[in-house]
Design a protein around this motif. Sequence first.
Motif, PDB file in Angstrom:
ATOM      1  N   ARG A 108       0.847  -1.164   0.001  1.00 23.99           N
ATOM      2  CA  ARG A 108       0.150  -0.138  -0.036  1.00 23.99           C
ATOM      3  C   ARG A 108       0.818   1.218   0.076  1.00 23.99           C
ATOM      4  O   ARG A 108       1.860   1.293   0.682  1.00 23.99           O
ATOM      5  N   THR A 147      -1.316   2.315 -17.303  1.00 26.56           N
ATOM      6  CA  THR A 147      -1.118   1.294 -16.109  1.00 26.56           C
ATOM      7  C   THR A 147      -0.639  -0.058 -16.685  1.00 26.56           C
ATOM      8  O   THR A 147      -0.842  -0.405 -17.594  1.00 26.56           O
ATOM      9  N   PHE A 154       0.255  -5.242 -13.308  1.00 28.01           N
ATOM     10  CA  PHE A 154       0.045  -4.633 -11.832  1.00 28.01           C
ATOM     11  C   PHE A 154      -1.503  -4.947 -11.690  1.00 28.01           C
ATOM     12  O   PHE A 154      -2.224  -4.748 -12.262  1.00 28.01           O
ATOM     13  N   ALA A 160      -3.693  -3.669  -9.420  1.00 29.79           N
ATOM     14  CA  ALA A 160      -3.867  -2.359  -8.515  1.00 29.79           C
ATOM     15  C   ALA A 160      -5.074  -1.587  -8.615  1.00 29.79           C
ATOM     16  O   ALA A 160      -5.642  -1.769  -9.444  1.00 29.79           O
ATOM     17  N   ILE A 197      -2.802   3.818  -3.077  1.00 28.08           N
ATOM     18  CA  ILE A 197      -2.609   2.802  -4.150  1.00 28.08           C
ATOM     19  C   ILE A 197      -2.409   1.389  -3.409  1.00 28.08           C
ATOM     20  O   ILE A 197      -1.404   1.204  -2.567  1.00 28.08           O
ATOM     21  N   THR A 198      -3.226   0.503  -3.799  1.00 26.92           N
ATOM     22  CA  THR A 198      -3.064  -1.073  -3.259  1.00 26.92           C
ATOM     23  C   THR A 198      -2.620  -1.839  -4.486  1.00 26.92           C
ATOM     24  O   THR A 198      -3.111  -1.936  -5.426  1.00 26.92           O
ATOM     25  N   VAL A 199      -1.493  -2.552  -4.272  1.00 23.58           N
ATOM     26  CA  VAL A 199      -0.953  -3.343  -5.200  1.00 23.58           C
ATOM     27  C   VAL A 199      -1.178  -4.613  -4.659  1.00 23.58           C
ATOM     28  O   VAL A 199      -0.600  -4.987  -3.289  1.00 23.58           O
ATOM     29  N   THR A 254      -0.359  -9.489  -9.028  1.00 21.11           N
ATOM     30  CA  THR A 254       0.905  -8.598  -9.433  1.00 21.11           C
ATOM     31  C   THR A 254       2.067  -9.502  -9.732  1.00 21.11           C
ATOM     32  O   THR A 254       2.452 -10.618  -8.873  1.00 21.11           O
TER      33      THR A 254
END
Length: 182
Positions: free
Chosen positions: A102, A120, A124, A126, A160-162, A166
């Motif tokens: 995060r 993007t 990812f 995300a 931003i949450t990855v 991923t």
Amino acid sequence: MKITQIAMTFASVVALAAPASADMANTVNNAVNSFQNGQATNGAQMTVDAKGPVEITDAVELPGFAFQVYDVDFTSSSLTMTLVAELEKLMITEYDDTTFDRYYFEFDQEIASASLSDATDENFAASVDLIAPGTTITTAGAFVEGMASEFTFENGGIVITVGEGTDLNKISANGGSLTVDF
């Protein structure tokens, strides 16, 4: 009235109607990265890196952010995270359903909207969400002794949450990055 006076009056009216530069972010007040994984952190969210305040300029504002994983470059209305990590130094490069990175960003003013842009990288997994003004984030601890584990975002911001799906190996091979417009 002469034509030049009319043109100057019109230009003054247009200048007043144009959005002021104060509507754009000039400073990143807080940049915080946390990591969570079922095995590496026993499922707890841990602080990885925290920076700020940082003035938004033409240079990369956060080179090597999050243990040398991303260069984070800001404009007054967007940010781009470019993967720069040496993957052999990372514990995890493929994110499962227990893995979350995060990235919290607070600016010198409240952000009204945020979205992942078309740039993007497809590898990812995300998402981006707004953080309400006054929100406090608390992690279970930090990877670096003495680093904070509680952060208050007075102006709100974005996170931003990855997560799951991923694959940093593929992103690295593609020279990948993700961009968020706000």
